[in-house]
Enzyme design. Structure first.
Site, PDB file in Angstrom:
ATOM      1  N   ASP A  41      -6.030  -3.038  -3.383  1.00  0.00           N
ATOM      2  CA  ASP A  41      -6.172  -2.952  -4.970  1.00  0.00           C
ATOM      3  C   ASP A  41      -7.264  -3.982  -5.657  1.00  0.00           C
ATOM      4  O   ASP A  41      -6.975  -3.992  -6.726  1.00  0.00           O
ATOM      5  CB  ASP A  41      -4.616  -4.041  -5.476  1.00  0.00           C
ATOM      6  CG  ASP A  41      -4.339  -5.214  -4.990  1.00  0.00           C
ATOM      7  OD1 ASP A  41      -5.041  -5.934  -4.322  1.00  0.00           O
ATOM      8  OD2 ASP A  41      -3.384  -5.027  -4.401  1.00  0.00           O
ATOM      9  N   ASP A  76       1.878  -4.770   4.455  1.00  0.00           N
ATOM     10  CA  ASP A  76       0.632  -4.298   4.301  1.00  0.00           C
ATOM     11  C   ASP A  76      -0.635  -4.537   4.244  1.00  0.00           C
ATOM     12  O   ASP A  76      -1.013  -5.474   3.309  1.00  0.00           O
ATOM     13  CB  ASP A  76       1.244  -3.983   2.489  1.00  0.00           C
ATOM     14  CG  ASP A  76       0.758  -3.092   1.367  1.00  0.00           C
ATOM     15  OD1 ASP A  76       0.454  -2.210   2.484  1.00  0.00           O
ATOM     16  OD2 ASP A  76       1.058  -3.190   0.373  1.00  0.00           O
TER      17      ASP A  76
END
Length: 242
Positions: free
Chosen positions: A45, A158
């Site tokens: 991100d 993640d």
């Protein structure tokens, strides 16, 4: 056989001596070496990692974040995240991409949520992930936890890989000046190895890693255990647990 919790309500009487009574015990723990059962997803991100903020854990210093070039390390640990609406300053450093150690081992970084712990326990800690499903069954990664995902389940890693989906927050469009479409699906990222060549060259290798060493695996399961951090990971984040 009964799966899960058992109570008196599950009992019954029988004269059939051939019946076998048993319970399938479902647990996130593994009987060998203190390993736990977990799952993985992937993301990139571009945001300032959660463990880059001060006071998260007893560490030598917070995880380093970088300016928009992804290379210049910021000294100000309170620099505003590139995922904020205003005052964008701090982003994930380019060197937080995964890399290959050998054909069966890779190093990298991840956001995590580990049952019974919190950021004080996992920020800058390292975990060996042994993949147990998909095309990379039998391979392993050692990851340093640099981030926390509020949308992650228990025992969930993640793994950071450029082009793997921005997830809940998008710092990539402001950091690199490229449209969101270049980064692929919000969850999952780009669809093919060829799509990696649309990403900035500075982080392209981390995208190619997903289709090469990682063999395009889609959210493989793992068994994991906490390990001593390799010096190579600590050198990139400059974060060492005390």
């Amino acid at each position: 056989m009964k799966r899960g919790p058992v109570s008196k309500a599950n009992a019954f009487s029988t004269s059939d001596q051939s019946k076998v009574c048993g319970v399938i015990h479902e647990s996130t723990s593994s009987p060998s070496g203190g390993r736990m059962v977990g799952k993985t997803t992937r993301y990139w991100d571009c945001c300032k990692p959660s463990c880059a903020w001060p006071g998260k854990a007893a560490v030598s210093s917070p995880v380093k974040s970088c300016r928009a070039d992804g290379v210049t390390v910021l000294r100000d640990v309170n620099a505003v995240s590139g995922c904020n609406a205003n005052g964008k300053q701090a982003y994930t450093c380019n060197n937080n991409m995964p890399w290959v150690v050998n054909s069966n081992l890779a190093y990298g970084f991840a956001a995590a949520n580990i049952k019974g712990s919190d950021e004080r326990g996992w920020c800058c800690g390292c975990y060996k992930l042994d993949f147990t499903s998909g095309p990379i069954n039998g391979k392993s990664m050692i990851v340093q936890v640099t981030n926390t995902g509020s949308d992650l389940g228990e025992n969930h890693f993640d793994i950071q890989m450029p082009g793997s989906g921005v997830g809940m927050f998008d710092g990539c469009t402001s950091q690199w000046g490229l449209p969101l479409s270049v980064w692929g699906q919000q969850y999952g990222g780009v669809a093919s190895r060829q799509d990696c060549f649309g990403l900035p060259q500075a982080i392209r290798a981390g995208c190619l890693f997903r289709f090469d060493w990682f063999m395009g695996a889609d959210n493989p399961n793992v068994q994991f255990v906490k390990v001593k951090c390799p010096a190579e990971l600590e050198a990139r984040t400059q974060c060492v647990r005390q």
